[in-house]
Design a protein around this motif. Structure first.
Motif, PDB file in Angstrom:
ATOM      1  N   VAL A 187     -61.398   3.445 -15.416  1.00  0.00           N
ATOM      2  CA  VAL A 187     -61.066   4.499 -14.460  1.00  0.00           C
ATOM      3  C   VAL A 187     -59.558   4.600 -14.272  1.00  0.00           C
ATOM      4  O   VAL A 187     -58.863   3.584 -14.111  1.00  0.00           O
ATOM      5  N   LEU A 188     -59.057   5.826 -14.283  1.00  0.00           N
ATOM      6  CA  LEU A 188     -57.666   6.115 -13.921  1.00  0.00           C
ATOM      7  C   LEU A 188     -57.687   6.741 -12.536  1.00  0.00           C
ATOM      8  O   LEU A 188     -58.413   7.699 -12.289  1.00  0.00           O
ATOM      9  N   LEU A 189     -56.895   6.202 -11.630  1.00  0.00           N
ATOM     10  CA  LEU A 189     -56.843   6.675 -10.252  1.00  0.00           C
ATOM     11  C   LEU A 189     -55.559   7.478 -10.046  1.00  0.00           C
ATOM     12  O   LEU A 189     -54.458   6.956 -10.225  1.00  0.00           O
ATOM     13  N   VAL A 190     -55.691   8.763  -9.690  1.00  0.00           N
ATOM     14  CA  VAL A 190     -54.530   9.639  -9.490  1.00  0.00           C
ATOM     15  C   VAL A 190     -54.477  10.029  -8.020  1.00  0.00           C
ATOM     16  O   VAL A 190     -55.277  10.841  -7.540  1.00  0.00           O
ATOM     17  N   GLU A 191     -53.532   9.438  -7.287  1.00  0.00           N
ATOM     18  CA  GLU A 191     -53.437   9.601  -5.828  1.00  0.00           C
ATOM     19  C   GLU A 191     -52.003   9.305  -5.412  1.00  0.00           C
ATOM     20  O   GLU A 191     -51.421   8.303  -5.842  1.00  0.00           O
TER      21      GLU A 191
ATOM     22  N   ILE B 169     -57.998   0.880 -14.626  1.00  0.00           N
ATOM     23  CA  ILE B 169     -57.059   0.412 -15.653  1.00  0.00           C
ATOM     24  C   ILE B 169     -55.624   0.810 -15.349  1.00  0.00           C
ATOM     25  O   ILE B 169     -54.694   0.229 -15.888  1.00  0.00           O
ATOM     26  N   ASP B 170     -55.437   1.825 -14.484  1.00  0.00           N
ATOM     27  CA  ASP B 170     -54.081   2.202 -14.106  1.00  0.00           C
ATOM     28  C   ASP B 170     -54.160   3.210 -12.967  1.00  0.00           C
ATOM     29  O   ASP B 170     -55.241   3.733 -12.647  1.00  0.00           O
ATOM     30  N   MET B 171     -52.997   3.475 -12.356  1.00  0.00           N
ATOM     31  CA  MET B 171     -52.914   4.439 -11.263  1.00  0.00           C
ATOM     32  C   MET B 171     -51.692   5.321 -11.473  1.00  0.00           C
ATOM     33  O   MET B 171     -50.714   4.900 -12.098  1.00  0.00           O
TER      34      MET B 171
ATOM     35  N   LYS C  30     -47.877  12.519 -14.000  1.00  0.00           N
ATOM     36  CA  LYS C  30     -48.057  11.156 -14.509  1.00  0.00           C
ATOM     37  C   LYS C  30     -49.510  10.910 -14.902  1.00  0.00           C
ATOM     38  O   LYS C  30     -49.796  10.176 -15.852  1.00  0.00           O
ATOM     39  N   GLY C  31     -50.423  11.533 -14.144  1.00  0.00           N
ATOM     40  CA  GLY C  31     -51.826  11.357 -14.452  1.00  0.00           C
ATOM     41  C   GLY C  31     -52.191  11.871 -15.842  1.00  0.00           C
ATOM     42  O   GLY C  31     -52.891  11.200 -16.593  1.00  0.00           O
ATOM     43  N   ILE C  32     -51.689  13.070 -16.184  1.00  0.00           N
ATOM     44  CA  ILE C  32     -51.950  13.634 -17.511  1.00  0.00           C
ATOM     45  C   ILE C  32     -51.352  12.737 -18.601  1.00  0.00           C
ATOM     46  O   ILE C  32     -51.983  12.481 -19.641  1.00  0.00           O
ATOM     47  N   GLU C  33     -50.142  12.237 -18.359  1.00  0.00           N
ATOM     48  CA  GLU C  33     -49.509  11.347 -19.332  1.00  0.00           C
ATOM     49  C   GLU C  33     -50.367  10.109 -19.579  1.00  0.00           C
ATOM     50  O   GLU C  33     -50.556   9.666 -20.720  1.00  0.00           O
ATOM     51  N   LYS C  34     -50.904   9.529 -18.490  1.00  0.00           N
ATOM     52  CA  LYS C  34     -51.690   8.303 -18.627  1.00  0.00           C
ATOM     53  C   LYS C  34     -53.062   8.561 -19.251  1.00  0.00           C
ATOM     54  O   LYS C  34     -53.616   7.702 -19.940  1.00  0.00           O
TER      55      LYS C  34
ATOM     56  N   PRO D  46     -47.640  15.781  -4.695  1.00  0.00           N
ATOM     57  CA  PRO D  46     -46.356  16.403  -5.050  1.00  0.00           C
ATOM     58  C   PRO D  46     -46.221  16.586  -6.555  1.00  0.00           C
ATOM     59  O   PRO D  46     -46.950  15.977  -7.333  1.00  0.00           O
ATOM     60  N   GLU D  47     -45.286  17.457  -6.938  1.00  0.00           N
ATOM     61  CA  GLU D  47     -44.926  17.714  -8.340  1.00  0.00           C
ATOM     62  C   GLU D  47     -46.014  18.478  -9.100  1.00  0.00           C
ATOM     63  O   GLU D  47     -45.742  19.493  -9.720  1.00  0.00           O
ATOM     64  N   GLN D  48     -47.238  17.982  -9.055  1.00  0.00           N
ATOM     65  CA  GLN D  48     -48.342  18.717  -9.678  1.00  0.00           C
ATOM     66  C   GLN D  48     -49.635  18.327  -8.980  1.00  0.00           C
ATOM     67  O   GLN D  48     -50.012  17.156  -8.965  1.00  0.00           O
TER      68      GLN D  48
END
Length: 234
Positions: free
Chosen positions: A6-10, A32-34, A40-44, A60-62
């Motif tokens: 799981v990638l956590l985007v928050e 596995i990452d945040m 940054k989420g799209i990059e990860k 913020p940002e996106q």
């Protein structure tokens, strides 16, 4: 089945940590990452290829809506669940159109998160075990039967009897908030917790108390007016 990554985007560090702990309490899931925003989420996602993304909306940002659009536009093979305070219909419709597996509203309980993750894991296990399915099997995989009756039992009897201007979804959110408030909650607490005006929270609380869904205890402090404290009726 292998561990679901799981990638956590928050963007909020405290919320990120709470969500991480919730996710990793469920067997078979690993964060596995945040990432603090959608960029940054799209990059990860591209770097790590997670199985699942838990995405906030207001960042913020996106923001999450634009991030979901990019995930679909770029055909990134990842499933998404939104975890957000966004409760307006327009935003909800936008997100559902972008194909999320589930939409979890803040504040939420561990049990709500756990149920979504368990349903998701079961769905992936079943999809990975067959090449074709019929309608009934697909409905079971996607939890359609369960979702049709997913509102709290205490709310269901009032499906056709709410007063004008009342909303079943808001009623369910008030009830859920009180369920997780072990020491009860005031109208101010409920309003802040689910993101509505105090007068709205008070209307729902009064209605629920009259219909014996909750009970109220008047608490007297050393200074000021007494405060109504509301409790879920077991």
């Amino acid at each position: 089945m292998k561990t679901i990554q799981v990638l956590l985007v928050e963007d909020d560090p405290m919320v990120r940590e709470v969500n991480r702990q919730f996710i990793e309490r469920v067997d078979g899931f690993e964060v596995i990452d945040m990432a603090p925003n959608g960029i940054k989420g799209i990059e990860k996602i591209k770097e790590l290829s997670p199985d699942l993304v838990l995405m906030d909306i207001f960042m913020p940002e996106q923001d999450g809506v634009e991030s979901l659009r990019q995930i679909r536009h770029q055909n990134l093979e990842v499933d998404c669940i939104t975890v957000t305070a966004a409760n307006d219909v327009q935003t909800i419709q936008q997100i559902l159109h972008l194909g999320v597996y589930d939409y979890i509203m803040k504040p939420f309980t561990f049990e709500r998160m756990e149920q979504t993750l368990l349903n998701y894991r079961l769905f992936k296990e079943k999809m990975g075990a067959v090449e074709e399915v019929n309608q009934q099997e697909l409905d079971e995989m996607m939890g359609q039967t369960k979702q049709a009756n997913s509102e709290p039992e205490s709310v269901q009897p009032f499906s056709q009897e709410l007063p004008k201007g009342f909303n079943r979804a808001t009623l369910a959110k008030v009830l859920q908030y009180l369920k997780q408030s072990n020491n009860g909650a005031s109208a101010d607490d409920v309003a802040a917790g689910i993101g509505v005006a105090r007068v709205t929270a008070r209307r729902y609380l009064d209605y629920m108390e009259k219909n014996q869904m909750i009970h109220v205890d008047i608490q007297y402090g050393s200074v000021g007016r007494p405060v109504n404290q509301y409790f879920f009726e077991e």
